[in-house]
Design an enzyme around this catalytic site. Structure first.
Site, short mmCIF file in Angstrom:
data_model
loop_
_atom_site.label_atom_id
_atom_site.label_comp_id
_atom_site.label_asym_id
_atom_site.label_seq_id
_atom_site.Cartn_x
_atom_site.Cartn_y
_atom_site.Cartn_z
N HIS A 1 0.82 -1.21 0.00
CA HIS A 1 0.00 0.00 0.00
C HIS A 1 0.86 1.26 0.00
O HIS A 1 0.46 2.29 -0.51
CB HIS A 1 -0.96 0.00 1.19
CG HIS A 1 -2.14 -0.87 0.93
ND1 HIS A 1 -2.22 -2.17 1.38
CD2 HIS A 1 -3.25 -0.66 0.18
CE1 HIS A 1 -3.35 -2.70 0.95
NE2 HIS A 1 -3.99 -1.82 0.23
N GLU B 1 -6.70 -14.84 -27.82
CA GLU B 1 -5.35 -14.89 -27.27
C GLU B 1 -4.64 -16.21 -27.58
O GLU B 1 -3.60 -16.50 -27.00
CB GLU B 1 -5.32 -14.54 -25.77
CG GLU B 1 -6.33 -15.24 -24.92
CD GLU B 1 -6.35 -14.74 -23.48
OE1 GLU B 1 -5.44 -14.03 -23.06
OE2 GLU B 1 -7.31 -15.09 -22.77
N ASP C 1 -0.74 -13.25 -24.31
CA ASP C 1 -0.81 -14.70 -24.52
C ASP C 1 -0.71 -15.04 -26.00
O ASP C 1 -0.11 -16.06 -26.36
CB ASP C 1 -2.09 -15.27 -23.91
CG ASP C 1 -1.92 -15.52 -22.43
OD1 ASP C 1 -0.87 -16.06 -22.04
OD2 ASP C 1 -2.82 -15.15 -21.65
N CYS D 1 -6.32 -5.67 -25.75
CA CYS D 1 -6.13 -5.36 -24.33
C CYS D 1 -4.80 -5.88 -23.81
O CYS D 1 -4.49 -5.70 -22.65
CB CYS D 1 -7.30 -5.88 -23.50
SG CYS D 1 -7.47 -7.67 -23.55
C1 PEP Z 1 -3.26 -11.04 -22.66
O1 PEP Z 1 -3.00 -12.25 -22.63
O2 PEP Z 1 -2.80 -10.25 -23.51
C2 PEP Z 1 -4.12 -10.46 -21.61
C3 PEP Z 1 -4.53 -9.22 -21.67
O3 PEP Z 1 -4.43 -11.25 -20.55
P1 PEP Z 1 -3.42 -11.53 -19.32
O4 PEP Z 1 -2.21 -10.68 -19.52
O5 PEP Z 1 -4.17 -11.20 -18.08
O6 PEP Z 1 -3.14 -13.00 -19.50
MG MG Z 2 -4.13 -13.59 -21.34
#
Ligand code: PEP
Ligand code: MG
Length: 539
Positions: free
Chosen positions: A188, A430, A454, A501
């Site tokens: 924190h 992914e 991924d 993402c």
């Molecule tokens: C990804 O695999 O790009 C993703 C956004 O998921 P994480 O990084 O949580 O596996």
């Molecule tokens: Mg992922």
């Protein structure tokens, strides 16, 4: 010049005198007592006073560190009532006939050490919370506050480790930066420092000796380097960086509140990735247009048992309410591989990244999945939610996941529990398999979000956890870029939106490429949003 390397946990350049915090010592001498009942009463009275102090802190710190961060003080109050904390202290007073101060110090230190020895990074970081509450109760008992001997001029503050209470109450005008021997990136203290915009570096170990107190210093919270008695070139270089950062900040501020739009008028959505309820504040502060990836695993990690439906509901509700009309894409449980929680009792695997993880667990143990879906649907009435399934590889997996969502909706409807029936259901792309068949998947998904972390790992066969092969990892590999383009085209052919993402979405050298590919959304760390908006506006 002395150069010390630590772990930068809050960015920024600061220059000033190093000031080692010396705490006036607490009275924890081993005093023997006769009346154990009276001593236990003293302990309980002090706990009561501490609880009152923490209530005040929780209420007054909201402005400074944000509502969610201030909740920590409520957690401290709950810890004070926890039998795991209190019973060993009372036991010591009874059996060894020692004063409360000594019992708290001894039993509290043992409990803190137990936390520090845990494998889970989150639990490890809780050791300092135990220390913090013990310190508070001892201070009350010994009638004195363990004051800091603070400097009058603004300084770079150094110590072994800062407790969350200390960090939250620091006078921002007197503190240029924080440096410590110990600490954890997810403590924190680190979170508060970032929230308050104080550069911070932790983990210097014994190299950060109190003998260095008083020395001229300059540090870079980005790279984690602290220079003592810095040479003129270093000062010049870092002062220039500081000025550059300031100018860049001012330039990016111009982007706040503006739409993300290219020169030719194409609109893009810039969303934020979050991993906890409090991150929603950072998303708003970063001017996110929505949440593109709410990693719901945080609810499951660092615990000893599954979070129940109400606990989950509360977290989703809070994020949805904070974000108002803005969309919040909640990714369902992505546990397994590098994210382990012991109580799931997952079998030991040779290749966990290719093993029982994410949607595979959810489809195998549908009770866990349905609890989460129920919580999300119940929370959906509080905002603009979307559901996203991770690691989908086939149409069958998508259909089975959607079937379970449908079953949950039917159960809720049968019980007259309100929810939004039209929450969009999208999937993460992914794996290479899902990208290649994205034309098929797009017909039954409401949106795609490409998880490039991924996708890169599985396409290039490079373990994302293995630093020793990272030099082989070309994140701009043509295969990845082609899979992204293919996915985006297939999404558009089916009339659905497609975003990214994974970390690649925030890569500024690819922004133009992504705009040209036609991606509709990029979901990134909140602090990257204004920068990306500026870049998109130049496309
Ligand atoms: C990804 O695999 O790009 C993703 C956004 O998921 P994480 O990084 O949580 O596996
Ligand atoms: Mg992922």
């Amino acid at each position: 010049m002395i150069t010390l390397q630590g772990k930068g946990v809050s960015a920024g350049v600061a220059r000033g005198r190093l000031f080692f915090l010396t705490r006036t010592s607490l009275s924890v001498e081993k005093r023997l007592i006769n009346d154990t009942k009276k001593e236990i009463e003293r302990f309980n009275m002090a706990r009561q006073t501490a609880a009152e102090q923490l209530d005040v802190l929780a209420a007054t710190m909201v402005d400074r560190i944000g509502e969610e961060n201030a909740l920590l003080f409520e957690i401290h109050r709950m810890m004070l009532e926890d039998t795991d904390y209190c019973d060993p202290i009372i036991e010591l007073i009874k059996t060894e006939k020692v004063c409360a101060e000594y019992a708290i110090n001894t039993a509290g230190s043992r409990l803190a050490q137990e936390f520090a020895d845990m494998d889970d990074e989150y639990m490890k970081a809780r050791a300092v919370d135990v220390y913090d509450i013990s310190k508070r109760v001892i201070e009350i008992l010994s009638g004195g506050k363990q004051a800091f001997a603070m400097s009058d001029e603004p300084v770079i503050l150094a110590t072994d480790d800062f407790t969350p209470s200390e960090t939250a109450q620091l006078d921002r005008n007197k503190v240029l930066a924080l440096v410590s021997r110990q600490g954890a990136a997810n403590s924190h203290t680190a979170i508060f420092a970032r929230t308050m915009g104080i550069p911070a570096i932790i983990g210097f170990g014994a190299f950060l000796s109190s003998d260095l107190s008083g020395k001229e210093a300059i540090l870079d919270g980005d790279t984690g380097v602290l220079y003592l008695d810095p040479e003129p070139e270093i000062i010049k270089k870092l002062e220039a960086k500081k000025e550059e950062l300031q100018k860049e900040k001012e330039r990016l501020e111009q982007m706040r509140g503006k739409p993300t739009i290219t020169k030719s008028g194409k609109l893009l959505k810039l969303y934020a990735n979050i991993g906890s309820v409090s991150d929603a504040d950072a998303a708003l502060a970063g001017d996110a247009e929505g949440i593109g990836l709410f990693r719901s695993e945080f609810l499951y990690l660092g615990r000893s048992d599954y979070p129940d439906e109400d606990t989950q509901y509360e977290s989703y509700r809070k994020v949805l309410e904070k974000m108002g009309d803005r969309q919040v894409v909640i990714r369902t449980l992505d546990i397994g591989a590098d994210k382990q929680a012991d109580y799931f009792d997952l079998p030991k695997e040779e290749n966990p990244a290719m093993g029982m993880r994410a949607i595979r667990i959810c489809l195998t143990r549908s009770d866990i999945f349905k609890t989460q879906l129920r919580a999300i649907y119940r929370a959906s009435v509080h905002g603009n939610a979307a559901i996203m399934f991770p690691m989908i590889n086939s149409l069958d997996e998508l259909r089975r996941s959607k079937e379970l969502a449908k079953a949950v909706r039917e159960e809720l409807a049968a019980k007259d529990i309100s929810f939004k029936a039209d929450v969009p259901i999208g999937i993460m792309i992914e794996t290479p398999a899902s990208a290649v068949i994205s034309d098929i998947l797009a017909k039954e998904a409401d949106f795609f979000s490409i998880g490039t972390n991924d996708l890169t790992q599985y396409t290039l066969a490079i373990d994302r956890q293995n630093d020793s092969i990272s030099t082989f990892c070309d994140t701009h590999h043509e295969a990845i870029l082609r899979l992204i383009k293919l996915t985006c085209d297939n999404a558009h052919n089916a009339g659905i939106w497609c975003g990214i993402c994974g970390s690649l979405g925030a890569d500024p050298t690819l922004t133009k490429t992504f705009v040209e590919m036609g991606l509709d959304e990029l979901s990134v760390e909140p602090s990257r949003i204004l920068k990306l908006r500026a870049l998109v506006s130049e496309c």
